[in-house]
Design a protein around this motif. Structure first.
Motif, mmCIF file in Angstrom:
data_model
loop_
_atom_site.group_PDB
_atom_site.id
_atom_site.type_symbol
_atom_site.label_atom_id
_atom_site.label_comp_id
_atom_site.label_asym_id
_atom_site.label_seq_id
_atom_site.Cartn_x
_atom_site.Cartn_y
_atom_site.Cartn_z
ATOM 1 N N ILE A 1 0.860 -1.184 0.000
ATOM 2 C CA ILE A 1 0.000 0.000 0.000
ATOM 3 C C ILE A 1 0.898 1.236 0.000
ATOM 4 N N THR A 2 0.721 2.110 -0.995
ATOM 5 C CA THR A 2 1.573 3.294 -1.091
ATOM 6 C C THR A 2 1.151 4.376 -0.109
ATOM 7 N N HIS A 3 -0.160 4.610 -0.004
ATOM 8 C CA HIS A 3 -0.676 5.554 0.988
ATOM 9 C C HIS A 3 -2.158 5.276 1.213
ATOM 10 N N ALA A 4 -2.709 5.820 2.274
ATOM 11 C CA ALA A 4 -4.020 5.397 2.758
ATOM 12 C C ALA A 4 -5.168 6.283 2.289
ATOM 13 N N HIS A 5 -5.221 6.577 1.007
ATOM 14 C CA HIS A 5 -6.400 7.241 0.453
ATOM 15 C C HIS A 5 -7.354 6.176 -0.050
ATOM 16 N N GLU A 6 -8.634 6.478 -0.065
ATOM 17 C CA GLU A 6 -9.628 5.488 -0.477
ATOM 18 C C GLU A 6 -9.393 4.963 -1.889
ATOM 19 N N ASP A 7 -8.896 5.823 -2.770
ATOM 20 C CA ASP A 7 -8.667 5.378 -4.146
ATOM 21 C C ASP A 7 -7.460 4.442 -4.251
ATOM 22 N N HIS A 8 -6.754 4.215 -3.134
ATOM 23 C CA HIS A 8 -5.621 3.283 -3.104
ATOM 24 C C HIS A 8 -5.840 2.094 -2.167
ATOM 25 N N ILE A 9 -6.748 2.222 -1.184
ATOM 26 C CA ILE A 9 -6.974 1.108 -0.243
ATOM 27 C C ILE A 9 -8.446 0.711 -0.128
ATOM 28 N N GLY A 10 -9.329 1.407 -0.785
ATOM 29 C CA GLY A 10 -10.770 1.199 -0.588
ATOM 30 C C GLY A 10 -11.274 -0.192 -0.915
ATOM 31 N N PHE B 1 -3.594 -12.278 1.409
ATOM 32 C CA PHE B 1 -2.160 -12.083 1.237
ATOM 33 C C PHE B 1 -1.663 -11.148 2.325
ATOM 34 N N PRO B 2 -0.384 -11.196 2.658
ATOM 35 C CA PRO B 2 0.166 -10.203 3.592
ATOM 36 C C PRO B 2 0.038 -8.798 3.005
ATOM 37 N N ILE B 3 -0.211 -7.829 3.876
ATOM 38 C CA ILE B 3 -0.355 -6.428 3.444
ATOM 39 C C ILE B 3 0.793 -5.638 4.053
ATOM 40 N N TYR B 4 1.526 -4.885 3.215
ATOM 41 C CA TYR B 4 2.672 -4.091 3.650
ATOM 42 C C TYR B 4 2.404 -2.618 3.391
ATOM 43 N N GLY B 5 2.740 -1.795 4.358
ATOM 44 C CA GLY B 5 2.598 -0.342 4.226
ATOM 45 C C GLY B 5 3.201 0.340 5.430
ATOM 46 N N THR B 6 3.241 1.634 5.392
ATOM 47 C CA THR B 6 3.750 2.382 6.536
ATOM 48 C C THR B 6 2.664 2.432 7.606
ATOM 49 N N PRO B 7 3.047 2.531 8.878
ATOM 50 C CA PRO B 7 2.029 2.566 9.939
ATOM 51 C C PRO B 7 1.203 3.853 9.870
ATOM 52 N N LEU B 8 -0.050 3.731 10.228
ATOM 53 C CA LEU B 8 -0.931 4.905 10.272
ATOM 54 C C LEU B 8 -0.711 5.629 11.594
#
Length: 165
Positions: A137-146, A157-164
């Protein structure tokens, strides 16, 4: 000139005769040690600059390290989000593995009455599910994680991203 020479002789000064240095003579002393040190230093600097240039070439031009004749290819396949706002999802894969980049949803336009969200088509992901290693996940906008919850219901699958925050 004659007068100048005579006045120098009268004052006890001798005229210094200049001659060209002999062949093989190096500046810096009769034995040439300083000249030898300078030559060695110049050679060392030249060698160091050559090594530095080679290092810069490999670091600044990483494309030269890629073998274009190799059989392994990397594919980038966007599955949504091109030419529209939202629905960002892409797959980065080679012959053995794949990663999913973002799983976003899109938003309906005014002609889609009764539709709340648009979820991308996951059929290609079902076809390559054995190769998929995870989701980035690049960033937590709805158009990227919705659409992550909708994909996660079907495939886990495992999900990788920066912590919120």
């Amino acid at each position: 000139m004659e007068e100048k020479r005579k006045s120098q002789e009268e004052q006890g000064q001798q005229r210094v005769k200049r001659s060209k240095p002999k062949r093989g003579y190096r500046k810096g002393g009769a034995s040439g040690r300083k000249g030898l040190k300078r030559a060695t230093l110049k050679r060392d600097i030249r060698d160091a600059l050559k090594l530095n240039r080679a290092s810069d070439e490999s670091r600044m031009n990483p494309y030269r390290q890629i073998n274009p004749n190799g059989k392994s290819k990397i594919r980038f396949t966007p599955l949504g989000g091109l030419g529209e706002i939202g629905g960002n999802i892409a797959v980065l894969e080679d012959d053995e593995s794949a990663i999913i980049i973002d799983v976003g949803m899109s938003f309906p336009d005014e002609t889609m009455h009764g539709v709340d969200i648009l979820v991308p088509d996951f059929s290609y992901l079902h076809a390559i599910k054995s190769k998929i290693k995870g989701i980035v996940i690049t960033h937590a906008h709805e158009d990227h994680i919705g659409a992550v919850p909708y994909l996660f219901k079907e495939l886990k699958f495992p999900i990788y991203g920066t912590p919120l925050p």
